[in-house]
Every structure is written in C-alpha cells, then in structure tokens.
Write a protein that holds these residues in place. Structure first.
Motif, mmCIF file in Angstrom:
data_model
loop_
_atom_site.group_PDB
_atom_site.id
_atom_site.type_symbol
_atom_site.label_atom_id
_atom_site.label_comp_id
_atom_site.label_asym_id
_atom_site.label_seq_id
_atom_site.Cartn_x
_atom_site.Cartn_y
_atom_site.Cartn_z
ATOM 1 N N PRO A 22 0.774 -1.255 0.063
ATOM 2 C CA PRO A 22 -0.033 -0.018 0.138
ATOM 3 C C PRO A 22 0.976 1.098 -0.201
ATOM 4 C CG PRO A 22 0.095 -0.918 2.205
ATOM 5 C CD PRO A 22 0.631 -1.811 1.252
ATOM 6 N N TRP A 23 2.181 1.276 0.389
ATOM 7 C CA TRP A 23 3.007 2.336 0.483
ATOM 8 C C TRP A 23 3.211 2.889 -1.075
ATOM 9 C CZ3 TRP A 23 4.082 -2.296 2.784
ATOM 10 C CH2 TRP A 23 4.930 -3.186 1.892
ATOM 11 N N ALA A 24 3.032 2.096 -1.853
ATOM 12 C CA ALA A 24 3.279 2.222 -3.264
ATOM 13 C C ALA A 24 2.173 3.017 -4.050
ATOM 14 C CB ALA A 24 3.932 1.017 -4.032
ATOM 15 N N ASP A 25 1.015 3.071 -3.438
ATOM 16 C CA ASP A 25 -0.134 3.510 -3.757
ATOM 17 C C ASP A 25 -0.407 4.968 -3.215
ATOM 18 O OD1 ASP A 25 -2.599 4.180 -4.693
ATOM 19 O OD2 ASP A 25 -3.868 2.729 -3.704
ATOM 20 N N PRO A 26 -0.269 5.887 -4.039
ATOM 21 C CA PRO A 26 -0.349 7.605 -3.488
ATOM 22 C C PRO A 26 -1.812 7.631 -2.996
ATOM 23 C CG PRO A 26 0.516 7.401 -5.871
ATOM 24 C CD PRO A 26 -0.052 5.892 -5.472
ATOM 25 N N ILE A 54 2.725 4.096 8.650
ATOM 26 C CA ILE A 54 2.637 2.618 8.611
ATOM 27 C C ILE A 54 1.154 2.194 8.053
ATOM 28 C CG2 ILE A 54 2.442 0.640 10.011
ATOM 29 C CD1 ILE A 54 4.607 2.059 11.886
ATOM 30 N N PHE A 55 1.358 1.291 7.262
ATOM 31 C CA PHE A 55 -0.296 1.092 6.652
ATOM 32 C C PHE A 55 -1.040 -0.057 7.247
ATOM 33 C CE2 PHE A 55 1.989 3.543 3.697
ATOM 34 C CZ PHE A 55 1.340 4.374 3.255
ATOM 35 N N GLU A 56 -2.233 -0.167 7.186
ATOM 36 C CA GLU A 56 -3.142 -1.396 7.653
ATOM 37 C C GLU A 56 -2.709 -2.602 7.148
ATOM 38 O OE1 GLU A 56 -7.867 -2.140 9.153
ATOM 39 O OE2 GLU A 56 -7.238 -0.756 7.277
ATOM 40 N N ARG A 57 -2.432 -3.615 8.130
ATOM 41 C CA ARG A 57 -2.325 -5.095 7.713
ATOM 42 C C ARG A 57 -0.612 -5.170 7.442
ATOM 43 N NH1 ARG A 57 -6.922 -5.118 4.547
ATOM 44 N NH2 ARG A 57 -5.384 -5.710 2.891
ATOM 45 N N GLU A 58 0.177 -4.137 7.670
ATOM 46 C CA GLU A 58 1.463 -3.985 7.458
ATOM 47 C C GLU A 58 2.385 -4.692 8.567
ATOM 48 O OE1 GLU A 58 5.068 -1.308 5.878
ATOM 49 O OE2 GLU A 58 3.131 -0.435 6.316
ATOM 50 N N PHE A 59 3.185 -5.469 8.447
ATOM 51 C CA PHE A 59 4.307 -5.844 9.287
ATOM 52 C C PHE A 59 5.325 -5.111 9.126
ATOM 53 C CE2 PHE A 59 5.099 -10.184 11.515
ATOM 54 C CZ PHE A 59 6.286 -9.830 12.226
ATOM 55 N N PHE A 60 5.430 -4.184 10.080
ATOM 56 C CA PHE A 60 6.525 -3.061 10.047
ATOM 57 C C PHE A 60 7.525 -3.392 11.162
ATOM 58 C CE2 PHE A 60 8.470 1.095 10.245
ATOM 59 C CZ PHE A 60 8.194 1.404 8.996
ATOM 60 N N CYS A 61 8.620 -3.093 10.905
ATOM 61 C CA CYS A 61 9.923 -3.052 11.870
ATOM 62 C C CYS A 61 10.475 -2.063 11.942
ATOM 63 C CB CYS A 61 10.730 -4.540 11.353
ATOM 64 S SG CYS A 61 12.187 -4.659 12.620
ATOM 65 N N LEU A 62 10.770 -1.800 13.156
ATOM 66 C CA LEU A 62 11.612 -0.447 13.677
ATOM 67 C C LEU A 62 13.253 -1.376 14.146
ATOM 68 C CD1 LEU A 62 9.504 1.516 15.963
ATOM 69 C CD2 LEU A 62 10.248 2.216 13.637
ATOM 70 N N LEU A 63 14.065 -1.045 13.323
ATOM 71 C CA LEU A 63 15.347 -1.722 13.446
ATOM 72 C C LEU A 63 16.476 -0.595 13.796
ATOM 73 C CD1 LEU A 63 17.073 -4.154 12.784
ATOM 74 C CD2 LEU A 63 17.352 -3.452 10.398
#
Length: 391
Positions: A22-26, A54-63
């Motif tokens: 979804p991050w690629a969708d403006p 951060i987008f819904e249903r995303e598996f996001f990581c802070l590294l």
C-alpha cells in the motif's frame, strides 16, 4: 476468513505478502502516522522530529542498535510515554491524551510478563476478565487463542512447566485475545534459541496474514527484520535514516550507515573520475585500475569523494586470473577462512594491505581445487554489483 477476497489457506500466504504494497499507492491512507514526533528526557532527544507512515495489515519493523529510540517510539504509540512534540494518529484518531488502556493496541514484552501462579488459559483470559467481558465470550476467545498458537494440550499448565517457545506463544495469545487493531512486539524472539527463533519468525508472519492485523516489531536483529517485515525503518540517534522493503534496504542502502548496519559489506573509498547516465568510473586507492560502476542512482560529479559498498556474496573469487577485459579485478592472498556450512567466508588481503570479505555458497560437497590459506587469488565483480554512497 479471507484477505483481499482470497482464502487464507497456507498456499495463499506467500501470494498475499508478495502483492501487499500500500505504501506504493499514492491514494492509500496511512493507518498509523507519526507527525514530527520528538521525545526528550531532559536535554537528550531519544526521538527527534520523526515522521513515519505505517499502513493497515503491514508487518512493520523498527530496526536499530540499542539506544536509537526504537522502543521509545513504540512506547509512545502504546501510551506508556508521552511525546514532547508532534502527534501520533491511529486510524484517524489523534492519540494525544488517550491513556494506554483506551488505545486499540496491545503490547507483547520481551520478558513475556506471564503470571507464574496462573495456568496458560488463565493468563490468556486475564485481560479479558479485566475488561469484564461475559464469561462465555472469554471462554470462546481463550479456546480460539489456544487453537491459534497450538497450545490446546497445555491449557492447564503453568508457565514454569513450559519451554521458552511455549511461553512466548502464551504471551502472544494473551496479547491477541483482546483483538487489538495493532500488535506491538518488543524484541519478541530475543529469549529463544537460534533454531526456534527462525521457526517462530515464519509462524509470526503466517499468523499476521491470517489475522489481517497490523504488526509493529522492534528489534536489533537484522536477520529477524529482513525475514519478517514488509518494510523496515532503520533508526540512528532518534531519527529514521531509511524506510524501505528488506530487498531495497539491502540492495540499495541510502547511506554508509545503513550499508554497514545491514548484513556484511566491504566499503571502499574512492573519487569519481567520470560520471554519466547511471554509470561512473571511480579511482579507488586499493584498486590497480579504475573501477566501473553501473546502476548509479544519484547524479555525480568528477572529483566527488564517494564510498563504494560491495556485498561479499557479489564478489567472485578464483585461483586463475579472469579473462582479459574483465572489469574490476583485484589480486590478493587468502588471509583467513571461515567455514559456516552453507557458506564459506574468505578474507583476501590485497597488495595495498586492505582486506576484502568474500563469501561463496557451498553448493556442492566437493571442490576440485579448494581455496586454502596463503593461496594467491583474484577477486572481481560486475559493474552492477557495487552501490555508490554519497552519505
């Protein structure tokens, strides 16, 4: 249950993750938004003017390394810390002043924080009982969670009677039982041994897709982040230095810091001799001839000082000199060898005294002429293998 109209069978999970961007969708609306958030402790800024979507249903990581601000950022989202400046928005709601127990998030701590005197099922039910849900609904959710994390035979055991991996699953089930919109995981696999950690990474990925939930994980383990996350935010001193997919982070690091933090890398200092459309030639002190690089993303100028990042697995190591005309050839001596089973690491000492790290996959059991210590060898790489870094 379905994701994007598809059945959530085991065969669909890979496809769902592959197509999810979804991050690629403006037109996509962020589910979580950090807007110029700063957190100060006295004169020290643990998080500094940070913005992130951060987008819904995303598996996001802070590294990032210890002390970079990643856990502080997560705790602000959970409501355990208040931002000094800026605001945090979740599903369109400004979370300023909203207490932790009113936020649609739940957090799984590194220590698991299980109640030792309670059984597995009582641990899972605890948060639901605090919310005073009807007993029938609590029972239903506990059964559902036990089935989800495959702990049904252990429902009446206490944490001390479980393995580390089983305790981790109990903590996960307890966090999921309240059906939060966002699950926060703070170093969730740190207490597990390497083999179990690797197995659990894939279990978490599958579980996240099955539930259709947003996961935000904090870790300092690069392999863990690269394996699980849809996208990674690399942090340094309270700031985000790059946000991208694991492949982009690894193959196209935005800075020297990211290149060195993610995986193994050789960094060569150089100066631009020639620059053209997507290509350049570098004068590198350790190279006997000009180095050719293709796929250059940034415009460069002759005389500009840059760094060249080379991943060890992209270097070719041979006994014989490569054919005439082969670009980017270095001669050296095998200085040290590390056998890892699937890979062998070679440290090659160049004539300049610089050491290059080269990795080779052990694709066959036997090699006609294995490389050994003190062998004279040649290292070369394709122009597309290197990444030019200006920061």
């Amino acid at each position: 249950m379905a994701v994007d109209g598809r059945r959530r069978g085991s065969l669909a999970i890979g496809a769902v993750r592959r197509d999810f961007a979804p991050w690629a969708d403006p037109a996509a609306t962020p589910f979580i938004r950090f807007e110029r958030v700063t957190k100060r402790y006295g004169d020290v800024a643990a998080v500094a003017d940070l913005s992130l979507d951060i987008f819904e249903r995303e598996f996001f990581c802070l590294l990032g390394p210890s002390g970079c601000g990643k856990t502080t950022l997560m705790r602000m989202l959970a409501g355990f810390e208040a931002a000094s400046e800026g605001r945090i928005v979740l599903a369109g709601q400004d979370l300023s002043g909203v207490p932790p127990y009113r936020r649609p998030v739940n957090m799984m701590f590194q220590s698991y924080a299980l109640f030792p005197h309670m059984s597995v099922e009582r641990n899972i039910a605890f948060g639901l009982e605090q919310d005073r849900l009807p007993k029938a609904e609590i029972t239903e959710r506990v059964v559902e969670m036990l089935r989800l994390v495959q702990l049904e035979p252990f429902a009446r055991r206490r944490p001390a009677q479980l393995s580390g991996g089983q305790r981790q699953r109990v903590a996960l089930a307890r966090a999921l039982a309240k059906r939060p919109k966002v699950l926060l995981l703070d170093e969730p696999l740190g207490a597990l041994d390497k083999k179990l950690r690797e197995e659990t990474q894939f279990e978490l990925m599958d579980l996240q897709v099955k539930l259709g939930m947003t996961f935000l994980v904090v870790t300092h383990d690069q392999e863990e982040a690269m394996t699980m996350a849809d996208r990674i935010a690399v942090m340094d001193h309270g700031r985000i230095v790059q946000v991208a997919t694991p492949g982009e982070i690894y193959e196209q690091p935005a800075s020297r810091y990211v290149a060195e933090f993610i995986g193994d890398v050789n960094i060569l200092e150089g100066k631009v001799s020639e620059a053209g459309e997507g290509r350049c030639t570098l004068a590198v002190a350790d190279a006997p001839a000009p180095v050719s690089v293709a796929g250059v993303a940034e415009p460069l100028k002759p005389g500009q000082e840059v760094a060249l990042a080379l991943r060890p697995e992209k270097l070719v190591l041979t006994h014989e000199a490569p054919p005439a005309g082969t670009p980017n050839v270095f001669a050296g001596t095998v200085w040290d060898i590390g056998y890892l089973g699937d890979w062998t690491i070679y440290l090659v000492r160049l004539a300049s005294g610089r050491t290059l790290r080269v990795s080779r996959a052990n694709a066959t059991r036997f090699v006609e002429r294995p490389l050994s210590w003190d062998d004279e060898v040649f290292v070369h790489f394709a122009p597309e293998a290197g990444v030019v870094l200006t920061r």
